[in-house]
Design an enzyme around this catalytic site. Sequence first.
Site, PDB file in Angstrom:
ATOM      1  CB  SER A  49     -27.888  41.930  11.410  1.00 20.82           C
ATOM      2  OG  SER A  49     -27.811  41.726  12.778  1.00 20.82           O
ATOM      3  CG  ASP A 109     -34.720  36.938  11.823  1.00 20.66           C
ATOM      4  OD1 ASP A 109     -34.585  36.948  13.053  1.00 20.66           O
ATOM      5  OD2 ASP A 109     -34.138  37.741  11.081  1.00 20.66           O
ATOM      6  CG  HIS A 111     -30.515  37.363  12.001  1.00 16.67           C
ATOM      7  ND1 HIS A 111     -31.403  38.376  11.747  1.00 16.67           N
ATOM      8  CD2 HIS A 111     -29.379  37.955  12.397  1.00 16.67           C
ATOM      9  CE1 HIS A 111     -30.817  39.528  11.989  1.00 16.67           C
ATOM     10  NE2 HIS A 111     -29.597  39.307  12.384  1.00 16.67           N
TER      11      HIS A 111
END
Lengths: 656, 670
Positions: free
Chosen positions: A254, A558, A611
């Site tokens: 991320s 995602d 995610h």
Amino acid sequence: MASILRFRKLCYVEPVKFQFFQPQNFDKKEETVATGAKTSLENNEKRNKRQPKERSCVNSCCCVIGYMCTTWWLLLVLYHCLPAAFPGFQVPESPGTRLKREGLTALHPVVLVPGIVTGGLELWEGKPCAEGLFRKRLWGGSFTEVLKRPLCLLEHLALHNETGLDPPGIRLRAVSGLVAADYFAPGYFVWAVLIENLAKIGYEGKNMHMAAYDWRLSFQNTEIRDQTLSRLKSQIELMYVTNGYKKVVVVPHSMGVIYFLHFLKWVETPPPMGGGGGPGWCAKHIKSIMNIGPVFLGVPKAVSNLFSAEAKDMASIRAMDPGVLDSEILRLQALEHVMRVTRTWDSIASLLPKGGETVWGNLDWSPEEGYACDLSKKRYLQASAGDKDTNGSDVKMDFHVKESNKNFWDTRTNRNTNSSCGGEVWTEYDEMCRETIRKIAENKPYTARTALDLLRFVAPKMMQRVDSHLSYGIADNLDDPKYARYKHWSNPLETKLPDAPDIEIYCSYGVGIPTERSYVYKLSPNDRCRSIPFRIDSSVDGDEDSCLSGGVHLTDGDETVPVISAGFMCAKGWRGRTRFNPSGIATFIREYRHKPPASLLEGRGLESGAHVDIMGNFALIEDVLRVAAGATGAEIGGDRVHSDIFRMSDRINLRL
Amino acid sequence: MASIRRRKPVEPSNTSVQKEEEEDEEEEDHSKNKHRRKSDKKSKPKWSCVDNCCWMVGYICVTWWTLLFLYNVMPASLPLYVTEVITGPLPDSPGVKLRKEGLKAKHPVVFVPGIVTAGLELWEGHQCADGLFRKRLWGGTFGEVYKRPLCWVEHMSLDNETGLDPPGIRVRPVCGLVAADYFAPGYFVWAVLIANLARIGYEEKTMYMASYDWRLSFQNTEVRDQTLSRIKSNIELMVEANGGNKAVIIPHSMGVLYFLHFMKWVEAPAPMGAGGGPDWCAKHIKAVVNIGGPFLGVPKAVAGLFSAEARDIAVARAIAPGVLHNGFQTLQHMMRMSRTWDSTMSMIPKGGDTIWGDLDWSPEEGYSPMKRKQRNTDTQKASQDDPETEISQTKRANYGRIISFGKDVAEALSSDIERIDFRDAVKGQSVANTSCRDVWTEYHDMGYGGIKAVAEYKVYTAESMIDLLRFVAPKMMERGSAHFSYGIADYLDDPKYQHYKYWSNPLETKLPNAPEMEIFSLYGVGVPTERSYVYKLSPSAECTIPFQIDTSADEHDEDSCLKGGVYSVDGDETVPVLSSGFMCAKGWRGKTRFNPSGSRTYIREYAHSPPANFLEGRGTQSGAHVDIMGNFALIEDVMRVAAGATGEELGGDQVYSDIFKWSEKINLQL
């Protein structure tokens, strides 16, 4: 709490069980006896006569609670007696075990770089209201403090509004070590599954490092305040040496992806601003970078978050919602508190979409156009972009309605003179008058570029702070000396990759989940002061096939990061020898199709593409393990693509 | 509950049955109880046993919840308030006090934890340890010890020959400050010091916990985990990141020896050391603040290795209630486990008879516990012998005899003791070998002959005791002697002293060439500390440890130091004063051959005074080995040093015990 229960269970279950059997016998006996001997009946009746009175309200309450407790304990006992694996449900073998049997062993040291919000923060110095929380986690963990003293917590989580550093008297620091981000909350894993699988093939503390950092700060500030980047540099050097001069495999997730991008530039830059590692540092120490769910070009979510605090990162939603955000009475106020706090975090701003209209599309055009959301039915039907009369056009309409060009940022913000809005919840909206708010709304659509201007307009102080740390454009000439400044380092479109042709860069992300891409806003009906004047118009809904639901246009991704942001750099921006990648570092795209967990027992799924849940995806874990054990990108199969990323990238007209 | 039920019997009068029944029915309606509805009049449902029971359980639950609720609602300051009402206002914690004085974080701080206090976690284990991945096996709640003790012992043991991991098991130290802040929940080790340092501005970037696997020998921590390299790199980083302010090192207990090893290692050339160059320590270390350091070892370690009976306090307190009292089998498991730990051998008394005394002489002779109490009042002008002590010397303890078989032997004159040398004794074949295979300690190989020979030698001093251990546990000592050495160097420049096995023995190494560096020795005094033991043969010979401490050996005299078969002397409950103080009082004082560059040394003693009441917990003036980490005076000293003060500014030496007098008596060439 659970331990207390268990303890009590130990104490009481035994006697309770014991007495469970007796009464039944007793009752039966009673029935037979009742018809028989009179004396005993009388005795019984005497007892009966008194006891009914005792059955007062309190007593029956106690009785009910008693029943509940007993059943609860019995269930607990049963649960503990349960065999670990259900007979019908076979847990598939974890990749670690399988690869160990294949003979893989730990080779390259691994550095994990956590993303935003998933790392824990602990208190080192606080205000009186946080007494007793020294070195306790304020962020991450069980979040009990959020429920107990929410305002105190928010005060401590906020940073200084002007410097973006600690407010006076408060020191909140990142937890260090693997515990920083293995579990975000109890039972909600982030890195734990990956760590466990790495350990199976021989990894341990000496060749695995969690580069925890304070994710609220802007990247350069983590170095200024905590020397986090220096620490990471020294750890990588140490691991490189102590593991027999094996290069490091970096696994950022991320926001960690752009944090590490920043690190790559920082480490080779000479001392006053950078780490002084010299131009060969990356080539010498890094084998590959396995980006998971990368946010290279930002996420649209960040805009709406800063604009109206409405779309938040899912992790924080899941953990905090039940207690704070959903309570009806506090709702708006809570949102504003959250907004006030998040606006002090520079890092959120680092997630704003980068590349402007070239990448994210302008009023009439976007790289994803033609994408249909009903994935199961017509995933690849709308191949050509020219197809405008299908339901896609509906979407486009909403995207790109264009009004006359009123440049709202020319209108002066009249300072709000009515001071009825006390300064308690300070968001910069308080300083804007209704007039300007209406003007903002009149200038109907905002693209990636104008959205930035919008933010600059509604939150001038925040953006002023942020603009000195971050940049969102595209560089025309990368050799321009201005790009040596650190504000450009985390933007892949304004930096060159290091001169290290042997590094491999992977973009691993999930696809197949609708992901927020653009929003339909309305003015908030509530005229009360101190409320956020805009909100997502959740009544706007498209028909079944369209990508518009609840005021949000969706696209492939995602759940947090759209495909275009995650994949573009690897698919086109860095592919081959480009001006962003002068040394020709090899890039690979690894996509993982989302498959929701088949049953409840699977938890968050072994093939999830979401995610954060993707960190438990077995295919992804296997890839990471193989690379850590020495495999190259070609050996694990090169590109693996499910989405339209290459076509989308082609449509983006970026000079390379 | 009782009150409600008791009231009822008084009320009912002899009114008619029918009336009561009507009442009953009314009440039934109110208390919508299904069970009661069903019933007809004749067979009245009643408080059956289930109901009663549930009622009671419910009652207990409710009270429990109420109490919990009240406890949670209670303002956090209430316990403090209660304490203050009872004991009077508490003194400011040193952190608050020094902050008011304006002290600020200056030098980065490195903690080096001691033996057993740091946590260990599982990284790879056998089947029986399923689900414990990255859970603490050592430290924390010790829940697993109770649940699966044998599995636990198996995982905590090291390989018997290499002293490294057994195959298929990887147990690793916890890293970060959490490694040793609390040993068990509520039992602090470093937490108080950390909290106080944080008050003057320390945080994770300026504090580093150098946790290491304390079961391994010091050099093996580098071989297996590269722990020493890690410490070096972290110190370098912290010094650099803090603008060149040198680090203050705070080792505790065995960490003292570990850091001594580190200082030699870091300057030694590359294959064996780190190659940091001869001035690494001078460049990076401001001061070494040793807390409770067993520089010369502890006699406890001998008893621990010999018969698994005297263990480190922390272990005993944490595990003893559950495990150790289950019988002798447990002790043997413990022994088998702890004998695979090389680190316990680092604590065997060093310096032999020169330091610890021989059959007739010991540096501490003449010490009596009573004297200590008097000394407390009229602080110290004490290096002169006053006549009083001479009188109490009539029956003096022979501390030099670290192990003696039988009380009479312990007290007899040396000329009266008949000793038969055990070293060449034939061990004889043990028949019991097969039956006790699962609990393997080397005693099974000894047979009766060997055991008898050991007992007949009667008295062991520090030197002969090492031979004794070599005799009873040859394999362990063979492993150990590759890593540790217990002698005194005659000639320090002898090239053989470059080997790493000498590095942790202060009597066989030179301090680094760092004249600016200061060495502090901080320790508690005033707690009786084990110094020598009276042993006996254990009555049942099969499958048990053949020796045990003769707890019946007791002196009824109040003055005596003999209690339960143990002679005690002044110290901090674990480390005798001699061991923790001698190097700073004499061995390194001034320019000696052990301290060629003349690094300054300071002794800071803290007189033990037990907590006044239970509200104080483990006391703010304690001098006990681990509890001293919460001693306010000590914390203040440490913080002042960390904030930049020198030893002189602290006030130089602070001595309550006879350490200088005793050190004088030791005849060591300097």
